[in-house]
Design a protein around this motif. Sequence first.
Motif, PDB file in Angstrom:
ATOM      1  N   ARG A  17     -55.378 -21.244  -1.919  1.00  0.00           N
ATOM      2  CA  ARG A  17     -54.514 -20.215  -2.479  1.00  0.00           C
ATOM      3  C   ARG A  17     -53.090 -20.675  -2.225  1.00  0.00           C
ATOM      4  NH1 ARG A  17     -55.570 -15.494   2.089  1.00  0.00           N
ATOM      5  NH2 ARG A  17     -53.897 -16.064   3.509  1.00  0.00           N
ATOM      6  N   ASP A  18     -52.109 -19.872  -2.545  1.00  0.00           N
ATOM      7  CA  ASP A  18     -50.732 -20.280  -2.304  1.00  0.00           C
ATOM      8  C   ASP A  18     -50.558 -20.709  -0.845  1.00  0.00           C
ATOM      9  OD1 ASP A  18     -50.040 -19.822  -4.884  1.00  0.00           O
ATOM     10  OD2 ASP A  18     -49.028 -17.912  -4.522  1.00  0.00           O
ATOM     11  N   ALA A  19     -49.669 -21.687  -0.644  1.00  0.00           N
ATOM     12  CA  ALA A  19     -49.478 -22.223   0.698  1.00  0.00           C
ATOM     13  C   ALA A  19     -49.017 -21.160   1.683  1.00  0.00           C
ATOM     14  CB  ALA A  19     -48.470 -23.371   0.659  1.00  0.00           C
ATOM     15  N   LEU A  20     -48.249 -20.196   1.204  1.00  0.00           N
ATOM     16  CA  LEU A  20     -47.785 -19.100   2.053  1.00  0.00           C
ATOM     17  C   LEU A  20     -48.303 -17.785   1.491  1.00  0.00           C
ATOM     18  CD1 LEU A  20     -44.055 -20.129   2.653  1.00  0.00           C
ATOM     19  CD2 LEU A  20     -46.050 -20.604   4.097  1.00  0.00           C
ATOM     20  N   PRO A  21     -48.646 -16.841   2.338  1.00  0.00           N
ATOM     21  CA  PRO A  21     -49.110 -15.545   1.856  1.00  0.00           C
ATOM     22  C   PRO A  21     -47.969 -14.767   1.216  1.00  0.00           C
ATOM     23  CG  PRO A  21     -48.787 -15.467   4.220  1.00  0.00           C
ATOM     24  CD  PRO A  21     -48.588 -16.901   3.815  1.00  0.00           C
ATOM     25  N   PRO A  22     -48.269 -13.792   0.379  1.00  0.00           N
ATOM     26  CA  PRO A  22     -47.204 -12.967  -0.203  1.00  0.00           C
ATOM     27  C   PRO A  22     -46.403 -12.270   0.899  1.00  0.00           C
ATOM     28  CG  PRO A  22     -49.294 -12.585  -1.324  1.00  0.00           C
ATOM     29  CD  PRO A  22     -49.613 -13.400  -0.112  1.00  0.00           C
ATOM     30  N   LEU A  23     -45.113 -12.143   0.672  1.00  0.00           N
ATOM     31  CA  LEU A  23     -44.274 -11.457   1.657  1.00  0.00           C
ATOM     32  C   LEU A  23     -44.739 -10.026   1.891  1.00  0.00           C
ATOM     33  CD1 LEU A  23     -40.704 -12.737   0.712  1.00  0.00           C
ATOM     34  CD2 LEU A  23     -41.926 -13.123   2.873  1.00  0.00           C
ATOM     35  N   ASP A  24     -45.238  -9.389   0.842  1.00  0.00           N
ATOM     36  CA  ASP A  24     -45.739  -8.021   0.985  1.00  0.00           C
ATOM     37  C   ASP A  24     -46.909  -7.967   1.961  1.00  0.00           C
ATOM     38  OD1 ASP A  24     -43.843  -7.140  -0.761  1.00  0.00           O
ATOM     39  OD2 ASP A  24     -45.207  -6.943  -2.484  1.00  0.00           O
ATOM     40  N   ALA A  25     -47.756  -9.006   1.932  1.00  0.00           N
ATOM     41  CA  ALA A  25     -48.906  -9.036   2.837  1.00  0.00           C
ATOM     42  C   ALA A  25     -48.445  -9.165   4.287  1.00  0.00           C
ATOM     43  CB  ALA A  25     -49.831 -10.188   2.471  1.00  0.00           C
ATOM     44  N   ILE A  26     -47.397  -9.955   4.512  1.00  0.00           N
ATOM     45  CA  ILE A  26     -46.873 -10.101   5.866  1.00  0.00           C
ATOM     46  C   ILE A  26     -46.252  -8.792   6.344  1.00  0.00           C
ATOM     47  CG2 ILE A  26     -45.176 -11.311   7.283  1.00  0.00           C
ATOM     48  CD1 ILE A  26     -45.549 -13.755   5.511  1.00  0.00           C
ATOM     49  N   ARG A  27     -45.487  -8.152   5.462  1.00  0.00           N
ATOM     50  CA  ARG A  27     -44.858  -6.877   5.834  1.00  0.00           C
ATOM     51  C   ARG A  27     -45.925  -5.814   6.115  1.00  0.00           C
ATOM     52  NH1 ARG A  27     -41.742 -10.135   6.300  1.00  0.00           N
ATOM     53  NH2 ARG A  27     -39.802 -10.523   5.178  1.00  0.00           N
ATOM     54  N   TYR A  28     -46.964  -5.776   5.267  1.00  0.00           N
ATOM     55  CA  TYR A  28     -48.034  -4.788   5.456  1.00  0.00           C
ATOM     56  C   TYR A  28     -48.765  -5.030   6.769  1.00  0.00           C
ATOM     57  CZ  TYR A  28     -52.245  -2.050   4.554  1.00  0.00           C
ATOM     58  OH  TYR A  28     -53.277  -1.159   4.649  1.00  0.00           O
ATOM     59  N   ALA A  29     -49.043  -6.308   7.067  1.00  0.00           N
ATOM     60  CA  ALA A  29     -49.717  -6.642   8.320  1.00  0.00           C
ATOM     61  C   ALA A  29     -48.855  -6.251   9.517  1.00  0.00           C
ATOM     62  CB  ALA A  29     -50.034  -8.133   8.361  1.00  0.00           C
ATOM     63  N   GLU A  30     -47.557  -6.460   9.373  1.00  0.00           N
ATOM     64  CA  GLU A  30     -46.648  -6.129  10.466  1.00  0.00           C
ATOM     65  C   GLU A  30     -46.644  -4.631  10.751  1.00  0.00           C
ATOM     66  OE1 GLU A  30     -42.034  -7.151  11.785  1.00  0.00           O
ATOM     67  OE2 GLU A  30     -42.690  -7.462   9.713  1.00  0.00           O
ATOM     68  N   THR A  31     -46.656  -3.831   9.689  1.00  0.00           N
ATOM     69  CA  THR A  31     -46.657  -2.376   9.890  1.00  0.00           C
ATOM     70  C   THR A  31     -47.981  -1.874  10.448  1.00  0.00           C
ATOM     71  OG1 THR A  31     -47.388  -1.977   7.602  1.00  0.00           O
ATOM     72  CG2 THR A  31     -45.006  -2.041   8.019  1.00  0.00           C
ATOM     73  N   SER A  32     -49.063  -2.679  10.284  1.00  0.00           N
ATOM     74  CA  SER A  32     -50.371  -2.255  10.780  1.00  0.00           C
ATOM     75  C   SER A  32     -50.556  -2.530  12.270  1.00  0.00           C
ATOM     76  CB  SER A  32     -51.482  -2.963  10.000  1.00  0.00           C
ATOM     77  OG  SER A  32     -51.608  -4.314  10.410  1.00  0.00           O
ATOM     78  N   LEU A  33     -49.632  -3.272  12.875  1.00  0.00           N
ATOM     79  CA  LEU A  33     -49.765  -3.617  14.291  1.00  0.00           C
ATOM     80  C   LEU A  33     -49.428  -2.412  15.158  1.00  0.00           C
ATOM     81  CD1 LEU A  33     -47.915  -7.067  14.226  1.00  0.00           C
ATOM     82  CD2 LEU A  33     -50.389  -6.700  14.238  1.00  0.00           C
TER      83      LEU A  33
END
Length: 481
Positions: A17-33
């Motif tokens: 898949r893309d070399a880097l994950p979507p920025l939205d996925a990183i932001r969503y993961a961050e808010t889930s912590l």
Amino acid sequence: MPLSLNHFISTIAEGPRDALPPLDAIRYAETSLPMSIPAAGIGLEKIWQHLVDEIAPAFNISANYYGFVTGGCTPAAQFADLLCSGYDQNVQLSDPHSSIAAQLENAALSLLQQLLAIDQDDFRGRTFTTGCTASNILGLTLGREFCVATAGRRRSPPTDCSVAQIGLVAASVRAGIRTIQVLTTLPHSSIRKAAGATGIGVDAVIEIPLSKEEPWRFDLGALEEKLAQPDAASIIVISAGEVNTGRFATSRDDMREIRFLADKYGAWIHVDGAFGLQARVLSPSESHATIVEGVHSIQLADSIAGDAHKLLNVPYDCGFFFSRHLSLQQAVFQNGKVPTADPSEIPSAHNLGIECSRRLRALPVYASLVAYGRTWYRELLERQIELCRSIASFLLASDSYELLPQNTDLAHIYIIVLFRARSPLLNAQLVSRLNASRSIYVSGTVWDGAPATRIAVSTWRVDVERDSALVIAELERVVRE
């Protein structure tokens, strides 16, 4: 569980898949912590779903991640790593009556040495580490012990002086040594880290380049001058695969001359093979002759460091270390008692490295070597080289880019491509603009005093036609924009 184990492994393995994950996925993961530990846990099923659905999509995993030389994780290695964690073996003690762990590690190291054409009888001091940085620390630690002790034995009258026993200052004084020097060319940063950690000193790492055009090679005349200093003990560090260019510090003739000089002056030879050691799996064909020459005769060294998470595509963290001097290694790293000298017994890992606790890193290595075999690894490296040469061919023909080092021909291209944009304005932004689409990921470095861009290929997912087309399209995109 919401996702079966088999499905999970196949999902990870299928890529790319893309070399880097979507920025939205990183932001969503961050808010889930969670910001505080829950009084009552959420349970196994919910944490599984949280990790798979919310955290994992924010990780990077791709055939087109060319930054750190991560490699990847093959399905065989992935499954073995799950077993490694699940069974949680203590591999430090060799006890054939309580577990197969030590025997399995010994078998994995033996198979690895066979793959790399490293004689098992010559290199009996062998162990797994967290990575090549840790292996380099082991190499410089043993080199420090060896060269100071050798200087002491060569005094008149001879004197015994073990750094491990009486300390660096006392041993050096007794041996008549004022400095320990690490002589090298374009070392990886971990060599300086190892010099600092072992008390040798970062400033004791001295580069002796052949020329500005070939700074990765040794000036053998200058090397002998340094070795001949009467109050210095020396460790020679050879980069088998330089980090920016992939170039090799030696040839077979260089290695033989360096071995002669080391024996003459009582020096230790350590090979940092994190990037280049796998070249020993190649057949000496015409297209790979230059690369094969770069790792020829490295078995003349005293110690060799490597990275299995690069070479074998097993999970982080997994390095390895080979030494010709098992008895010295056991004496320096002994853990409370004199180790056995019985060659029929597997040496205890307690006495081979710095750790007293260590996971069974050997299991993914063993699984990969047995599952895929020698031919698979040779063909994988051939594809990685072919991809790099395809990209390099485009750069050579381009009016917008410059392949580095200058005057490079394809025979020298290994698993790293170094280049820059001819436009200074574009070159200053090249790394960020290439990474902006997130479909590939490259790293920035400095070469000859100016910014440069590095593509490093190490993953088992490599597909020459597909990946070459993608990289070239991205290179063309940033020029158009």
